[in-house]
Design a protein around this motif. Structure first.
Motif, PDB file in Angstrom:
ATOM      1  N   VAL A 287       6.526  -8.006 -14.685  1.00 28.26           N
ATOM      2  CA  VAL A 287       7.902  -7.735 -14.267  1.00 28.26           C
ATOM      3  C   VAL A 287       7.962  -6.264 -13.893  1.00 28.26           C
ATOM      4  CG1 VAL A 287      10.334  -7.752 -14.924  1.00 28.26           C
ATOM      5  CG2 VAL A 287       8.788  -9.507 -15.843  1.00 28.26           C
ATOM      6  N   VAL A 288       8.202  -5.973 -12.619  1.00 28.17           N
ATOM      7  CA  VAL A 288       8.154  -4.596 -12.135  1.00 28.17           C
ATOM      8  C   VAL A 288       9.354  -4.309 -11.246  1.00 28.17           C
ATOM      9  CG1 VAL A 288       5.629  -4.515 -12.247  1.00 28.17           C
ATOM     10  CG2 VAL A 288       6.747  -5.276 -10.137  1.00 28.17           C
ATOM     11  N   GLY A 289       9.532  -3.024 -10.935  1.00 28.23           N
ATOM     12  CA  GLY A 289      10.635  -2.646 -10.064  1.00 28.23           C
ATOM     13  C   GLY A 289      10.850  -1.152 -10.040  1.00 28.23           C
ATOM     14  N   SER A 290      11.967  -0.764  -9.490  1.00 23.46           N
ATOM     15  CA  SER A 290      12.269   0.636  -9.226  1.00 23.46           C
ATOM     16  C   SER A 290      12.493   1.447 -10.494  1.00 23.46           C
ATOM     17  CB  SER A 290      13.525   0.718  -8.345  1.00 23.46           C
ATOM     18  OG  SER A 290      13.916   2.053  -8.164  1.00 23.46           O
TER      19      SER A 290
ATOM     20  N   TYR B 138      -2.504   9.177  -7.093  1.00 24.23           N
ATOM     21  CA  TYR B 138      -3.447   8.160  -6.620  1.00 24.23           C
ATOM     22  C   TYR B 138      -3.891   7.204  -7.725  1.00 24.23           C
ATOM     23  CZ  TYR B 138      -6.878  11.525  -8.505  1.00 24.23           C
ATOM     24  OH  TYR B 138      -7.580  12.372  -9.311  1.00 24.23           O
ATOM     25  N   HIS B 139      -3.531   7.494  -8.973  1.00 29.25           N
ATOM     26  CA  HIS B 139      -3.853   6.573 -10.069  1.00 29.25           C
ATOM     27  C   HIS B 139      -2.984   5.309 -10.034  1.00 29.25           C
ATOM     28  CE1 HIS B 139      -5.549   9.974 -12.869  1.00 29.25           C
ATOM     29  NE2 HIS B 139      -6.314   9.729 -11.811  1.00 29.25           N
ATOM     30  N   PHE B 140      -1.762   5.432  -9.532  1.00 27.25           N
ATOM     31  CA  PHE B 140      -0.801   4.344  -9.721  1.00 27.25           C
ATOM     32  C   PHE B 140      -1.064   3.102  -8.863  1.00 27.25           C
ATOM     33  CE2 PHE B 140       1.102   8.039 -11.610  1.00 27.25           C
ATOM     34  CZ  PHE B 140       1.540   7.520 -12.816  1.00 27.25           C
ATOM     35  N   PRO B 141      -1.548   3.235  -7.622  1.00 31.78           N
ATOM     36  CA  PRO B 141      -1.971   2.016  -6.917  1.00 31.78           C
ATOM     37  C   PRO B 141      -3.081   1.275  -7.658  1.00 31.78           C
ATOM     38  CG  PRO B 141      -1.665   3.804  -5.357  1.00 31.78           C
ATOM     39  CD  PRO B 141      -1.569   4.412  -6.727  1.00 31.78           C
TER      40      PRO B 141
ATOM     41  N   SER C 223      10.649   2.012  -0.371  1.00 28.16           N
ATOM     42  CA  SER C 223       9.502   2.869  -0.679  1.00 28.16           C
ATOM     43  C   SER C 223       9.029   2.733  -2.121  1.00 28.16           C
ATOM     44  CB  SER C 223       9.863   4.338  -0.404  1.00 28.16           C
ATOM     45  OG  SER C 223      10.952   4.748  -1.212  1.00 28.16           O
ATOM     46  N   SER C 224       9.510   1.713  -2.831  1.00 30.70           N
ATOM     47  CA  SER C 224       9.168   1.547  -4.234  1.00 30.70           C
ATOM     48  C   SER C 224       7.695   1.208  -4.413  1.00 30.70           C
ATOM     49  CB  SER C 224      10.030   0.444  -4.863  1.00 30.70           C
ATOM     50  OG  SER C 224       9.602   0.165  -6.179  1.00 30.70           O
ATOM     51  N   GLY C 225       7.085   1.813  -5.439  1.00 32.05           N
ATOM     52  CA  GLY C 225       5.694   1.509  -5.754  1.00 32.05           C
ATOM     53  C   GLY C 225       5.476   0.075  -6.195  1.00 32.05           C
TER      54      GLY C 225
ATOM     55  N   THR D 118       2.428  -3.333  -6.002  1.00 31.64           N
ATOM     56  CA  THR D 118       2.046  -4.362  -6.968  1.00 31.64           C
ATOM     57  C   THR D 118       2.178  -5.746  -6.354  1.00 31.64           C
ATOM     58  OG1 THR D 118       2.921  -2.928  -8.712  1.00 31.64           O
ATOM     59  CG2 THR D 118       2.394  -5.192  -9.324  1.00 31.64           C
ATOM     60  N   ALA D 119       3.282  -5.970  -5.626  1.00 36.78           N
ATOM     61  CA  ALA D 119       3.492  -7.269  -4.977  1.00 36.78           C
ATOM     62  C   ALA D 119       2.406  -7.540  -3.938  1.00 36.78           C
ATOM     63  CB  ALA D 119       4.874  -7.298  -4.326  1.00 36.78           C
TER      64      ALA D 119
END
Length: 293
Positions: A52-55, A145-148, A169-171, A175-176
């Motif tokens: 479960v992810v989001g802004s 660059y760690h987050f992708p 522009s959300s990271g 993930t999606a």
């Protein structure tokens, strides 16, 4: 192989790809990390998981949906995975913990680093009741660059990914994208078409993501029966059912709009809304009334 104790007294362990505890789903993605650095219950890695992810800059609506979604999944025996960021991620973790369930936080830094620092209490609780994991060695500071790389692990250990609320522009859209490449189901919570906070999730639906109406959509697809106590329509009176039907039709409404549609005074409508909030059927935010997930 066990690592040293963290400064807060928790055991850190390394899980290599050749170990039984290494998640089978993650093992099958392209270029999986060779080692996971873990703090907490390693058994979480063998459980059925949904991300479960989001802004980070979530609205009250998004926070409420994320919390309730995390809670309902946990009540149904599903482990909730997220990235422990502010906003949607943190609320999904808190919802799972509130239900007494399990949650996994995947970090974009070393597992001993708390990022963001404001989530110190949440991280401590996940270390005690769930699991913290990272592909980065202890002491590694967070870098953009760690987050992708973190995001592909979030989707990689999960059977499905839900994006609750996201701008363009959300990271969480990364993930999606990772989830789609890994063959995972991608769900998105529909939002107001006039809200920039929902532009990313609405775009995901346009591009083929599954619109999430209730958490039971995921449980049905995973062939899991909900263990949550059903409040549902059986607990609603006639007036509450009429209001519920309006909200199902319109998605969200103001008190004035409800009064106009029901031809009832504001005093009565406010009482109905309050009662339904207590039952967990609806919630209010930004002057509007929404159906809870």
């Amino acid at each position: 192989m066990r690592e040293d104790m963290t400064e807060r007294g928790h055991i850190m362990e390394k899980v290599h790809m050749d170990r039984e505890q290494y998640p089978e789903l993650l093992r099958k993605i392209s270029s999986p990390p060779e080692t996971l650095y873990c703090i907490g219950e390693l058994s979480c890695l063998s459980e059925r998981c949904v991300a479960v992810v989001g802004s980070r800059k979530a609205t009250p609506y998004g926070r409420n949906v994320a919390f309730r979604l995390g809670k309902r999944l946990a009540e149904s025996g599903v482990t909730v995975v997220s990235g422990m960021a502010e906003g949607i991620d943190a609320e999904a973790h808190r919802g799972a913990l509130e239900a007494g369930g399990r949650t996994i936080a995947v970090l974009g830094c070393g597992p001993d680093i708390c990022y963001p620092k404001t989530n110190r209490e949440l991280k401590d609780r996940i270390e005690r009741e769930g699991l913290i994991i990272s592909q980065f060695r202890p002491g590694t500071e967070p870098r953009p660059y760690h987050f992708p790389l973190r995001n592909r692990i979030i989707s990689g250990i999960s059977e499905a990914v839900v994006v609750v609320e996201a701008g363009m522009s959300s990271g969480s859209l990364i993930t999606a994208e990772s989830a789609a490449e890994q063959g995972r189901d991608v769900y998105a919570v529909p939002g107001n078409i006039n809200s920039l906070s929902s532009a990313g999730t609405n775009r995901l639906i346009k591009d083929g993501a599954l619109p999430l109406v209730t958490v039971d959509d995921i449980l049905w697809d995973m062939k899991i029966g909900s263990k949550a106590e059903e409040t549902g329509s059986q607990s609603l009176g006639e007036d509450e059912m009429e209001l519920y039907g309006l909200l199902r039709k319109h998605g969200e409404m103001t008190i004035d709009e409800i009064c106009d549609m029901l031809l009832e005074p504001a005093e009565k409508v406010n009482v109905l809304v309050t009662l339904m909030e207590m039952k967990g059927i609806v919630f209010t935010g930004l002057g509007r009334v929404f159906i809870s997930v």
